[in-house]
Write an enzyme that holds these catalytic residues in place. Structure first.
Site: not given
Ligand code: NAD
Length: 453
Positions: A207, A241
């Protein structure tokens, strides 16, 4: 961590998570736990993201209650094996599809809806008969700790557990051989998750995010378009998002739309949005700094004030933006709304199609032909005609992205499906045995030609 994972693997093998009564009971337990912690959840969302109680309840807690209610009502039907027809070539046999749980799932959640995006997938995992480990975001540590407390009090860890931590912890979890990974987050991290999953051929639900347009054509009901775009964009200070990332408006109605958007920003959040109980905060100073850089681009036609230490940026409208500006090169994920124009709807469609497939698309138009054309000619995860955001809040519509905005979907039945494997089984008779398929039957070819023509 490895120990916990092994424990869940063993527990899943006992089969205890599968009976319908068990699943329904756990969903009930989950709901009771959320009820118990409702106040703390609301308070934590206030501290970390300055969410109002209304927003906290409607977008984080209420939707989860609704998801649980919807699941519990329909689950007894969904888990039944489904009998399907069998072709004549298989005479004597019957065909069934059995939904079965994947096993042990990893749910990785982001910080923007830190409660809902951790718990809503869990509802699907429980309903489908799975075990799960949840990894909340490190950017909302209070919510992460609260989730840990709530889940460990409600479920034995061999069934459902929370593992807290940042990137390193997430990567250690990704090294394990889960049966399914459900990831919500950014596109770059989505790629890392999928690469890690590929090592074990683990199926993934991703997602993700991206740049979701709000297209406003010349026939649009401009007042409602402005009101609904402002609401969808500045909810949670733009950190949604599926928030409209940018506006693509017919050049003839741009000024009017901007005037109306300004009016609604003030109506919703007042002249001093930072003092409004309804206006959110950016999750961290670092994230605020990233957003502030976008304010140097184009012309600010509304807002533009900010305070990095206090983590707020005024709802801001940016005019005279081009596709080459930085603000158009990445997902904004904050309260800054660039406005671009088009001359014809064909041009607008071509502009959107020149970039990655968006997670959401919003079209404001009274023209049915234009509505049909946009739905047919642009690929996007999901969206609304004449509204924003609302398509996410119904259990009848699967929610997910396409292309770079994600793969797989959830909510309602789609959540059950996301955590299930559909196993096909053919039950053959032993009362007779048609000899025509065997190689020693002299008429085998003749028969097969008759049957498969
Ligand atoms: P992110 O991708 O930075 O982090 C999400 C999760 O991944 C966190 O738990 C983090 O600890 C983990 N993570 C981060 N870097 C990692 C790595 N290198 N390896 C493994 N795990 C890692 O996202 P965010 O900043 O928390 O959220 C914002 C993003 O999420 C935006 O792009 C938004 O559009 C998206 N989002 C999508 C939805 C959806 O339902 N499609 C919902 C909410 C947010």
């Amino acid at each position: 961590m490895v120990h916990l994972f092994e424990k869940q693997k063993r527990y899943f093998q006992t089969g205890e998570t599968r009976p319908i009564d068990f699943r329904l009971q756990q969903l009930k337990n989950l709901k009771a736990a959320i009820k118990k912690y409702e106040r703390e959840i609301i308070d934590t969302l206030k501290v970390e993201l300055h969410k109002s109680e209304f927003e906290a309840y409607s977008a984080e807690i209420g939707v989860v209650y609704e998801e649980i209610r919807f699941m519990m009502k329909r689950l007894p039907d969904w888990i039944k094996p489904q009998r399907v027809p069998t072709p004549l070539t298989h005479i004597g046999s019957k065909s069934y599809i059995y939904p079965e749980p994947y096993g042990v799932n990893l749910i990785i959640a982001p910080w923007n809806y830190p409660f809902q995006l951790a718990i809503s997938p869990l509802v699907g995992a429980i309903a489908a008969g799975n075990c799960a480990i949840i990894k909340p975001s490190e950017y909302t540590p209070n919510m992460s700790a609260l989730l840990k407390k709530m889940i460990s009090e409600t479920f034995p860890e061999e069934y459902i557990a929370v593992v807290e931590g940042g990137v390193e912890v997430s990567q250690q979890l990704l090294d394990l051989r889960f049966d399914h990974i459900f990831f919500t987050g950014s596109v770059p991290v989505g790629k890392i998750v999928m690469a890690a999953a590929a090592k074990h051929l683990t199926p993934v639900t991703l997602e993700l995010g991206g740049k979701s347009p709000a297209i406003v054509d010349v026939s649009a009901h401009l007042d409602l378009a402005a009101k609904r775009i402002v609401w969808g964009k500045f909810l949670n200070a733009g950190q949604t998002c599926i928030a409209p990332d940018y506006v693509l408006v017919d050049a003839n109605v741009k000024s009017l739309l901007i005037e109306k958007m300004k009016q609604y920003i003030v109506e919703f959040y007042g002249e001093r949005p930072e003092q409004s109980p309804h206006y959110g905060r950016i999750v961290s100073e670092r994230h605020t700094e990233r957003l502030v850089r976008f304010l140097n681009e184009g012309t600010i036609v509304h807002g533009g004030r900010y305070d990095i230490e206090q983590r707020w940026i005024e709802p801001t409208l940016l005019d005279e933006i081009t596709w080459e500006d930085d603000v158009m090169r990445e997902e904004i994920f904050g309260p800054i709304l660039p406005i671009l124009t088009f001359e014809t709807i064909d041009e607008a469609i071509a502009m959107v199609n020149a970039y990655e497939k968006p997670l959401a698309l919003y079209l404001f138009s009274e023209d049915r032909q234009v509505q049909q054309q946009v739905i047919e000619q642009i690929s996007f995860g999901g969206g609304c005609i004449n509204d924003t955001i609302m398509h996410i809040a119904t259990p009848y519509l699967p929610f997910g992205g396409v292309g770079q905005s994600g793969m797989g979907a959830y909510h309602g039945k789609a959540s059950f499906d996301a955590f299930s494997h559909y196993k096909s089984v053919l039950k053959q008779t032993t009362k007779f045995d048609l000899s025509i398929r065997y190689p020693n039957n002299p008429n085998a070819l003749k028969w097969i030609r008759k049957l498969f023509k």
